[in-house]
Scaffold this active site. Structure first.
Site, PDB file in Angstrom:
ATOM      1  CE  LYS A  19     -12.458   0.309  -9.430  1.00  0.00           C
ATOM      2  NZ  LYS A  19     -11.407  -0.707  -9.254  1.00  0.00           N
ATOM      3  CG  ASP A  31      -2.179   0.835   0.993  1.00  0.00           C
ATOM      4  OD1 ASP A  31      -2.058   2.063   0.796  1.00  0.00           O
ATOM      5  OD2 ASP A  31      -3.282   0.276   0.984  1.00  0.00           O
ATOM      6  CE1 TYR A  63     -13.828   3.210  -7.578  1.00  0.00           C
ATOM      7  CE2 TYR A  63     -16.200   3.380  -7.315  1.00  0.00           C
ATOM      8  CZ  TYR A  63     -15.024   2.672  -7.136  1.00  0.00           C
ATOM      9  OH  TYR A  63     -15.051   1.458  -6.516  1.00  0.00           O
TER      10      TYR A  63
HETATM   11  C1  AKB Z   1     -18.079   3.805  -3.395  1.00  0.00           C
HETATM   12  O1  AKB Z   1     -19.063   4.161  -2.729  1.00  0.00           O
HETATM   13  O2  AKB Z   1     -17.430   4.554  -4.117  1.00  0.00           O
HETATM   14  C2  AKB Z   1     -17.696   2.342  -3.352  1.00  0.00           C
HETATM   15  C3  AKB Z   1     -18.280   1.572  -4.490  1.00  0.00           C
HETATM   16  C4  AKB Z   1     -19.723   1.313  -4.562  1.00  0.00           C
HETATM   17  O3  AKB Z   1     -17.558   1.140  -5.343  1.00  0.00           O
HETATM   18  N1  AKB Z   1     -18.104   1.767  -2.109  1.00  0.00           N
END
Ligand code: AKB
Length: 319
Positions: free
Chosen positions: A146, A34, A142
């Protein structure tokens, strides 16, 4: 013999996964890494190294030094933190994943596990019982990283034969290590406030349904998928996964069965928009069919176990 590298080992999932993997494959065969210092327990019970996943040469050096054949790549910036710093989320999530995949080719790694998330879905995706194959147009950095990770993983499997696998995790609830920077974090924070006798201010509306999962199921899912025979898998990096769906009010009510005086007020912030772009519930039939996925914890069982363990942390006998 498996020699496993875990990135992001100091995080919420990593700190539970490390313990599970070391029990299963032997303490010295599981290297925790990490950018942050992990808990003492992780450093004392097996090997650990500081690792920034954006630094490919350090990943490669570690793979060589420890003769790694499997990577669980957990290091990532989650949804809420990613909206505060999209550039960092892009760098860590995309470059980190690319470096790990390239190492998979260079060292002919046996397997790479990269968790994905319900954040791959967006406002145009069907909200209820969301299918595995559907619209992937996320509106968070995010989520975008992903989707990219899923597509890259599938590409590296087809193009280079690297066996990359992953599940789309819902919100993960656990008591050992607090989550950091996610939209579903309220579902862990609420327990800590309840146990300490404090009022909780929830950053989502009380009726915001989201898919959730308890940590023991999440860890089992990762390892069961990692160990599934490849010839049984039609999907690789993008399995929907489901266990329970609830809204903050339902969680509050379930906690109040044990702590009736617990108080929650609802003050939605910027995270509400993220939550509103995600599904309410998930269809995980592909995971059930292809590798036998079945969750064990529902809302009442999870709440009881969480209150028992967080209670113990604070010297309280709640359940
Ligand atoms: C977030 O809330 O960003 C994470 C996810 C759902 O990937 N827990």
């Amino acid at each position: 013999m498996k020699r496993i590298l875990v990135t992001g080992a100091a995080g919420q999932i990593g700190s539970d996964l490390i313990v599970y993997l070391r029990d299963r494959y032997g303490k010295n065969n599981v290297l925790a890494t990490d950018i942050r210092e992990p808990a003492e327990e992780i450093k004392e019970e097996g090997p650990w190294e500081k690792l920034d996943v954006t630094d490919a040469s350090n990943i490669n050096r570690i793979i060589e030094d420890y003769e790694i054949d499997t990577i669980y790549h957990l290091a990532a910036i989650l949804s809420a933190r990613g909206e505060k710093n999209p550039q960092l989320a892009f760098k860590v999530n995309i470059l980190g994943t690319y470096n790990v995949l390239e190492a998979g080719v260079k060292y002919e790694l046996e397997r790479i596990i990269i968790p994905s998330s319900i954040a791959v879905f967006g406002p145009e995706t069907p909200k209820d019982n969301t299918p595995n194959e559907t619209v992937l147009r996320p509106t968070t950095m995010y989520g975008i990283t992903k989707v990219t990770g899923e597509l890259l993983g599938n590409y590296y499997f087809k193009r280079f034969g690297v066996d990359v696998r992953g599940v789309r995790f819902p919100g993960i609830i656990s008591w050992k290590t607090l989550p950091g920077g996610g939209t579903t974090d309220y579902a862990v924070e609420m327990f800590y406030y309840a146990v300490q006798g404090k009022k909780y201010t929830c950053f989502l509306r009380e009726d915001t349904y989201l898919p959730m999962m308890y940590m023991p199921d999440a860890i089992r899912a990762l390892v069961e998928l990692a160990e599934a025979p490849v010839e049984k898998l039609k999907h690789h990096t993008d399995f929907n996964l489901s266990a329970m769906s609830f809204c903050p009010k339902e969680l509050e009510k379930e906690i109040k069965k044990y702590i009736p005086e617990f108080e929650v007020e609802y003050k939605p912030d910027y995270r509400q928009e993220i939550a509103d772009s995600w599904p309410r519930s998930i269809d995980d039939s592909a995971a059930r069919e292809e590798w036998g996925w079945k969750p064990q914890y529902d809302l009442p069982l999870m709440v009881k176990d969480m209150l028992h363990n967080i209670g113990k942390k604070f010297g309280k006998d709640i359940v």
